[in-house]
Design an enzyme around this catalytic site. Structure first.
Site, PDB file in Angstrom:
ATOM      1  N   TYR A 237     -13.829 -11.239 -12.199  1.00 40.10           N
ATOM      2  CA  TYR A 237     -12.643  -9.936 -12.178  1.00 40.10           C
ATOM      3  C   TYR A 237     -12.541  -8.579 -12.727  1.00 40.10           C
ATOM      4  O   TYR A 237     -12.346  -8.637 -13.457  1.00 40.10           O
ATOM      5  CB  TYR A 237     -11.206 -10.655 -11.794  1.00 40.10           C
ATOM      6  CG  TYR A 237     -11.209 -11.768 -11.211  1.00 40.10           C
ATOM      7  CD1 TYR A 237     -11.651 -12.435 -10.493  1.00 40.10           C
ATOM      8  CD2 TYR A 237      -9.997 -12.805 -11.357  1.00 40.10           C
ATOM      9  CE1 TYR A 237     -11.663 -14.379  -9.604  1.00 40.10           C
ATOM     10  CE2 TYR A 237      -9.795 -13.812 -10.787  1.00 40.10           C
ATOM     11  CZ  TYR A 237     -10.469 -14.962  -9.769  1.00 40.10           C
ATOM     12  OH  TYR A 237     -10.424 -15.931  -9.180  1.00 40.10           O
TER      13      TYR A 237
ATOM     14  N   HIS B 279     -15.504 -22.251 -13.502  1.00 37.96           N
ATOM     15  CA  HIS B 279     -15.784 -20.961 -12.348  1.00 37.96           C
ATOM     16  C   HIS B 279     -16.562 -21.235 -11.295  1.00 37.96           C
ATOM     17  O   HIS B 279     -18.037 -20.373 -11.082  1.00 37.96           O
ATOM     18  CB  HIS B 279     -15.789 -19.393 -13.147  1.00 37.96           C
ATOM     19  CG  HIS B 279     -15.189 -18.548 -11.860  1.00 37.96           C
ATOM     20  ND1 HIS B 279     -14.644 -16.863 -12.064  1.00 37.96           N
ATOM     21  CD2 HIS B 279     -14.808 -18.726 -10.517  1.00 37.96           C
ATOM     22  CE1 HIS B 279     -14.193 -16.006 -11.396  1.00 37.96           C
ATOM     23  NE2 HIS B 279     -14.172 -17.395 -10.433  1.00 37.96           N
TER      24      HIS B 279
END
Length: 340
Positions: A55, A140
């Protein structure tokens, strides 16, 4: 704010704050906006926050550490992720990241689910956040790395859990099948499922949710608005669904659900948050926010009263699957040691 416990004893609030937008997802988020979102969440009782190196090329983690670091460490839970290492790229300073975040491309992402890659990722996340430990670490999006994730990445995270560097381990994905595989073949405590257990997508009900309940593995549900279609009381014809424009039949289905919700005095976004929390395997719903106002809106939706009659009518019209059975005392068998 109610909490639910993982099998490790770690407690998460039923509503968590997703910090993807702290990495300038799609547009810039100011430091003041990020601070307002966290302050508002804290005032409402939210104590679970989710971030990732992905992010904003580390920006979200840095902001998370700056905004949470001054609070008592034992009072909040922070999850982050591994699998994308950030490699320095100084020549990218004059161009923008190409994966949706409005930040300079001074780093590039490199997939790495090796043991060394996982250890390096956690070390770098600790540096960016300034914290002394990570409460939850997820793989992830290991979609293309199933075997390595099972045999290298998760055992590496388990080592760090045993050392007290991490409190709980698991994986976060936009699919349920591989999460079920990890529950069967690895020693995971919790998984994050995005977009696959919502009012419109029931993929997880067939295998993942019953298995998680049987094994005592917690489910954190993200993407409850399915990219935005369920975020409005009246779904728009051009609304987004699973990161793309929603097909007409999905819009029509969402609008029918919204009509039934309205008949029970409930808005569609309120039902979208409430629905996953009805399942006994689900421990938290994580919703992203950029500002204090957005956080407050999500908290109000979470606190709305949703009558059982709503779910009964939705099931009667075959818009939802049957109510899950509730097992108050799940068994927790050891993961199998079969070849992944």
């Amino acid at each position: 704010m109610r909490t639910r416990a993982l099998r490790t004893g770690l407690e998460v609030t039923e509503l968590g704050l997703g910090l993807a937008q702290f990495g300038n997802l799609y547009r810039e988020t100011t430091d003041a906006e990020a601070a307002g979102a966290v302050d508002s969440a804290w005032a409402a009782g939210i104590r679970y926050f989710d971030t990732a190196p992905h992010y904003g090329l580390g920006l979200s983690e840095r902001r998370a550490g700056a905004l949470l670091g001054g609070r008592a460490r034992g009072e909040f839970v922070l999850s982050t992720k591994v699998g994308r290492l950030l490699i320095s790229q100084p020549d990218g300073a004059d161009r923008q990241d190409d994966e949706g975040f409005v930040v300079p491309a001074t780093f590039r992402r490199q997939w790495d689910f090796s043991r060394d890659g996982v250890l390096r990722s956690i070390e770098e996340s600790l540096t960016r956040t300034g914290l002394d430990h990570i409460d939850i670490a997820y793989l992830h999006d290991p979609d293309d790395f199933r075997d390595q994730a099972t045999t290298e990445a998760l055992p590496a995270l388990a080592e760090l859990r045993d050392q007290g560097v991490i409190g709980a381990i698991g994986a976060g994905m936009n699919q349920s099948a591989m999460l079920a595989h990890f529950i069967r073949h690895a020693d995971v405590d919790v998984v994050m499922l995005a977009g696959r257990y919502t009012l419109l997508d029931h993929e997880a009900t067939t295998e993942l949710l019953p298995l998680a309940l049987e094994r005592g593995v917690g489910i954190v549900v993200a993407g409850v608005y399915n990219s935005g279609l369920l975020a409005q009381e009246r779904p728009a014809a051009d609304g987004k669904y699973n990161y793309d424009t929603a097909p007409p039949e999905i819009v029509q289905r969402a609008r029918r659900i919204a009509e039934i919700c309205a008949g029970h005095g409930v808005t569609l976004p309120e039902a979208a948050i409430a629905y996953p929390l009805r399942h006994p395997a689900v421990v938290s719903v994580v919703v992203g926010s950029r500002t204090a106002a957005q956080t407050e809106s999500n908290v109000d939706r979470y606190r709305a009263t949703v009558p059982d009659a709503l779910w009964e009518e939705l099931r009667a019209e075959a818009l939802l699957p049957p109510e899950p059975s509730r097992n108050p005392s799940p068994t927790i068998p050891a993961p199998t040691q079969e070849t992944p």
